[in-house]
Design an enzyme around this catalytic site. Structure first.
Site, PDB file in Angstrom:
ATOM      1  N   SER A 124       7.831  -0.047   3.759  1.00 12.76           N
ATOM      2  CA  SER A 124       6.445  -0.095   4.232  1.00 12.76           C
ATOM      3  C   SER A 124       6.401  -0.407   5.719  1.00 12.76           C
ATOM      4  CB  SER A 124       5.726  -1.204   3.469  1.00 12.76           C
ATOM      5  OG  SER A 124       4.511  -1.530   4.098  1.00 12.76           O
ATOM      6  N   TYR A 149       5.094 -10.034  -0.239  1.00 11.50           N
ATOM      7  CA  TYR A 149       5.316  -8.616  -0.564  1.00 11.50           C
ATOM      8  C   TYR A 149       6.072  -7.936   0.582  1.00 11.50           C
ATOM      9  CZ  TYR A 149       4.209  -3.691  -0.113  1.00 11.50           C
ATOM     10  OH  TYR A 149       4.309  -2.347   0.138  1.00 11.50           O
ATOM     11  N   LYS A 153      10.110  -6.260   1.070  1.00  9.97           N
ATOM     12  CA  LYS A 153      10.493  -4.947   1.638  1.00  9.97           C
ATOM     13  C   LYS A 153      11.518  -5.146   2.751  1.00  9.97           C
ATOM     14  CE  LYS A 153       7.850  -2.232  -0.851  1.00  9.97           C
ATOM     15  NZ  LYS A 153       8.463  -1.414  -1.887  1.00  9.97           N
TER      16      LYS A 153
HETATM   17  N1  UFG Z   1     -10.587  -2.986   4.706  1.00  5.91           N
HETATM   18  C1  UFG Z   1     -11.947  -3.249   4.668  1.00  5.91           C
HETATM   19  N2  UFG Z   1     -12.519  -3.520   3.461  1.00  5.91           N
HETATM   20  C2  UFG Z   1     -11.829  -3.522   2.297  1.00  5.91           C
HETATM   21  C3  UFG Z   1     -10.446  -3.250   2.340  1.00  5.91           C
HETATM   22  C4  UFG Z   1      -9.863  -2.999   3.564  1.00  5.91           C
HETATM   23  O1  UFG Z   1     -12.618  -3.259   5.701  1.00  5.91           O
HETATM   24  O2  UFG Z   1     -12.425  -3.776   1.231  1.00  5.91           O
HETATM   25  C5  UFG Z   1      -9.960  -2.655   5.994  1.00  5.91           C
HETATM   26  C6  UFG Z   1      -8.851  -3.604   6.406  1.00  5.91           C
HETATM   27  O3  UFG Z   1      -9.372  -4.687   7.122  1.00  5.91           O
HETATM   28  C7  UFG Z   1      -7.948  -2.678   7.246  1.00  5.91           C
HETATM   29  C8  UFG Z   1      -8.129  -1.311   6.594  1.00  5.91           C
HETATM   30  O4  UFG Z   1      -9.345  -1.394   5.865  1.00  5.91           O
HETATM   31  O5  UFG Z   1      -8.443  -2.595   8.559  1.00  5.91           O
HETATM   32  C9  UFG Z   1      -7.015  -0.942   5.636  1.00  5.91           C
HETATM   33  O6  UFG Z   1      -6.829  -1.990   4.697  1.00  5.91           O
HETATM   34  P1  UFG Z   1      -5.992  -1.775   3.352  1.00  5.91           P
HETATM   35  O7  UFG Z   1      -6.111  -3.021   2.550  1.00  5.91           O
HETATM   36  O8  UFG Z   1      -6.368  -0.491   2.697  1.00  5.91           O
HETATM   37  O9  UFG Z   1      -4.513  -1.578   3.888  1.00  5.91           O
HETATM   38  P2  UFG Z   1      -3.615  -2.531   4.804  1.00  5.91           P
HETATM   39  O10 UFG Z   1      -3.406  -1.781   6.072  1.00  5.91           O
HETATM   40  O11 UFG Z   1      -4.104  -3.897   4.871  1.00  5.91           O
HETATM   41  O12 UFG Z   1      -2.306  -2.591   3.900  1.00  5.91           O
HETATM   42  C10 UFG Z   1      -1.500  -1.462   3.713  1.00  5.91           C
HETATM   43  C11 UFG Z   1      -0.836  -1.459   2.340  1.00  5.91           C
HETATM   44  C12 UFG Z   1       0.158  -2.564   2.195  1.00  5.91           C
HETATM   45  C13 UFG Z   1       1.074  -2.606   3.358  1.00  5.91           C
HETATM   46  C14 UFG Z   1       0.286  -2.629   4.636  1.00  5.91           C
HETATM   47  C15 UFG Z   1       1.170  -2.601   5.829  1.00  5.91           C
HETATM   48  O13 UFG Z   1      -1.798  -1.602   1.327  1.00  5.91           O
HETATM   49  O14 UFG Z   1       0.931  -2.305   1.050  1.00  5.91           O
HETATM   50  O15 UFG Z   1      -0.555  -1.496   4.688  1.00  5.91           O
HETATM   51  O16 UFG Z   1       1.736  -1.367   6.007  1.00  5.91           O
HETATM   52  F1  UFG Z   1       1.844  -3.715   3.304  1.00  5.91           F
END
Ligand code: UFG
Length: 331
Positions: A124, A149, A153
């Site tokens: 990841s 998590y 990785k």
């Molecule tokens: N976000 C919102 N509202 C939500 C969920 C997310 O505004 O309900 C925003 C977050 O703040 C972020 C973006 O949407 O700016 C993406 O968030 P995600 O939770 O979809 O994904 P992340 O980038 O936080 O996490 C992803 C993967 C993880 C991994 C991470 C780092 O889900 O497995 O990328 O690569 F670890």
């Protein structure tokens, strides 16, 4: 090639199985159904027109894993199986370390025993942690991970490096995914998170479907063009194809590749594109930042293009359409 796919009924695993079969590989799936459903197997058989050998085993059970290698002439392994919820890993770190690390150690030991030394590992972008530049390139050092998590990785990457250093007849490919989203165009397989989703796209999907009331956008005061967080969203079918390319084209040795589009997309841009292409409204409100989130990052995917002959082909519009198509089919 006979490929063992661990976690092959999960979101990315299932899409990869489709692409492997499309390229005439023989596929064996092992999955403990912890975070996946047995119905996916039938759907994979429908999409591909093949019957697929499946073992409902847990990789923590090394004897069962050994059976699979004893019964089949496996050439290579794509290793997806693992726990993946960032928030849960913060609450239950021991569960994450035990499951993700021990299952991988068991797998590598059994592979070694049967002299199967080709593996593609599902890593990841989270292993980069926070860097000077938001454009992550493989030459950057792994950073400070933000969750157990992510640490699993990073630790597995390190284990694989040590293994390769001890015996360079291994062929190890580490794929660092950015944000996997989307679904297969058939509408039969897609992302099915347990309970209330943590990730953006599954949440948007549930709000659009009326199953959840409102999306919370975590912060609009980041130093990004519209103030919301920026990520590199990659269609799961593009991602799946990246695994097939990795098996086919990865050079000898241990190689690390980013799998991303190279393009940053903000939360608001994703939500408004989803609304536009699917002609619907997604109810949202802006709330505080989510602790641990970085403002912005995206892939430099140059290395994967050069060495694997892989790049993303699907657009953000395709991602939004295919996600909604899957949701509509599965209401
Ligand atoms: N976000 C919102 N509202 C939500 C969920 C997310 O505004 O309900 C925003 C977050 O703040 C972020 C973006 O949407 O700016 C993406 O968030 P995600 O939770 O979809 O994904 P992340 O980038 O936080 O996490 C992803 C993967 C993880 C991994 C991470 C780092 O889900 O497995 O990328 O690569 F670890």
């Amino acid at each position: 090639m006979k490929v063992l796919v661990t976690g092959g009924l999960g979101f990315i695993g299932s899409h990869t199985v489709v692409e492997l079969l499309e390229e005439n590989n023989d596929v064996i799936i092992v999955d403990n159904l912890y975070n996946s459903k047995i119905e996916v197997l039938g759907k994979l058989e429908t999409i591909s027109g093949n019957s697929i050998k499946f073992y409902q085993y847990d990789l923590l059970d090394k004897e069962k894993l050994d059976e699979i290698f004893a019964e089949n002439e496996i050439d290579s392994v794509i290793h997806f199986a693992g726990y993946k919820a960032v928030g849960e890993s913060v609450r239950e770190p021991l569960m994450y370390y035990t499951n993700n690390l021990i299952s991988t150690l068991n797998l590598l030991e059994v592979m070694k025993k049967y002299n199967v030394k080709k593996i593609v590992f599902s890593s990841s972008a989270t292993v980069y942690g926070e860097q000077e530049s938001p454009k992550y390139v493989e030459t950057m050092k792994r950073g400070e991970t933000a969750s157990p998590y992510g640490t699993t990785k990073a630790m597995i990457e390190k284990m694989l490096e040590d293994l390769y250093a001890s015996d360079n007849s291994w062929n190890i490919t580490i794929l660092r995914y950015f944000n996997p989203v989307g679904a297969h165009k058939s509408g039969l397989i897609g992302e099915e998170p347990n309970g209330i989703p943590n990730n953006l796209m599954p949440y948007v999907m549930k709000v659009a479907a009326g199953k959840l009331e409102q999306l919370s956008i975590f912060g609009n005061d980041y130093p990004t063009p519209d103030g919301t967080g920026v990520r590199d969203y990659i269609h799961v079918v593009d991602l799946a194809k990246g695994h097939v390319k990795a098996l086919q084209n990865s050079p000898d040795g241990l190689n690390v590749y980013n799998l991303g589009s190279g393009k940053g997309v903000s939360v608001l841009e994703l939500v408004t594109t989803f609304e536009r292409v699917n002609e619907l409204k997604v109810n949202y409100k802006i709330v505080d930042r989510r602790p641990g989130d970085l403002p912005e990052y995206y892939a430099d995917p140059t290395k994967a293009l050069k060495e694997l002959d892989w790049k993303t082909e699907k657009t953000l519009e395709d991602i939004c359409k295919d996600t909604w198509n899957y949701q509509k089919n599965n209401i």
